[in-house]
Write an enzyme that holds these catalytic residues in place. Sequence first.
Site, PDB file in Angstrom:
ATOM      1  N   CYS A 189      46.760  40.551  40.679  1.00 17.78           N
ATOM      2  CA  CYS A 189      45.942  41.650  40.294  1.00 17.78           C
ATOM      3  C   CYS A 189      45.047  42.144  41.398  1.00 17.78           C
ATOM      4  O   CYS A 189      44.328  41.316  41.814  1.00 17.78           O
ATOM      5  CB  CYS A 189      45.219  41.472  39.161  1.00 17.78           C
ATOM      6  SG  CYS A 189      44.506  42.935  38.596  1.00 17.78           S
ATOM      7  N   ASN A 215      46.126  52.429  40.106  1.00 16.88           N
ATOM      8  CA  ASN A 215      45.294  52.283  39.095  1.00 16.88           C
ATOM      9  C   ASN A 215      44.410  51.031  39.437  1.00 16.88           C
ATOM     10  O   ASN A 215      44.684  50.205  40.382  1.00 16.88           O
ATOM     11  CB  ASN A 215      46.134  51.725  37.890  1.00 16.88           C
ATOM     12  CG  ASN A 215      46.514  50.367  37.707  1.00 16.88           C
ATOM     13  OD1 ASN A 215      45.539  49.496  37.141  1.00 16.88           O
ATOM     14  ND2 ASN A 215      47.586  49.949  38.040  1.00 16.88           N
TER      15      ASN A 215
END
Length: 327
Positions: free
Chosen positions: A155, A93
């Site tokens: 992230c 993702n």
Amino acid sequence: MVEERKDIRTASSATEPVSGAAAPEADLTVDLCGVPLDNPIIPASGTFGYGNEFREFYDINILGTFSFKGTTREARFGNPTPRIAECTAGMINAVGLQNPGIDAVIARELPRLREFFHKPVIANISGFSVEEYAYCCERIDREEQVGWIEVNVSCPNVRHGGMSFGTSPEAAAEVTRAVKAVTTKPVFIKLSPNVTDIVSIARACEEAGADGICLINTLLGMRIDVARRRPVIANTMGGFSGAAVFPVAVRMVYQVAKACRIPVMGCGGVQTARDVIEMMMAGATAVQVGAANLVNPYACREIIEALPDEMARLGIRRLRDIIGIVQ
């Protein structure tokens, strides 16, 4: 690969001890930085939104708690599409921290959450500068329903921030110190597996005042559309998660739990009750479930329901007794 892993575990179960205790007597409770949890199961940030969608499937108050969607100072639309790609035993993702921003979370999401979730929640905070991390953490620390703050320095789906803070001990420690200076609630630093030495970074966070460590976030992955001869997702690369990363997560949880004195939340590829037990034996006090929620919205409920029987099969009376039991 998922089926192979299940087959190996089933074959070994015949030699495992069987408890005479009835499954309903199993004690699933754990303590996370002084806050009691009914069980260690926690949906991971980015896979559970702010809880509203999942409450349509079941009463989410059966969860230990959950970590809500990564929140930044300003609202973010996220990365361009396509930003999801399937892989063998997992997915990639590159959503890019899509969220409504800290003001909207405080004004809208948390008041709505209080209507249907009656436990402390984990606030996941992301940022693009040390100042942004501190600002958002100070704001969210004032919210009564927030029990813990999870600072995402890992992230891999955004540029100019995110993972860059979690790939060096010095940068991770700087964020930790800044956040701890403006908060009163337990702070967990969520670390990236995309590093050479996870232990040095975890120790730096601990020395800077972190109350706990969460790991792992996603590995960096990529898929190519061979017919079109271009990356599958618009961001080229993204975060690889799912069952395939589970052994990496267990290894890193084990390493950090042995090296640090603060609690660890384990995350990465958890699919079953037995995975939860394995992660806790490696050293996790609580266990986050991520990609499984996107495949099966009942995943966390099913794991919680399966834990007592799995504990009985393995001769486990209290889950907290097995935390870090593997030497």
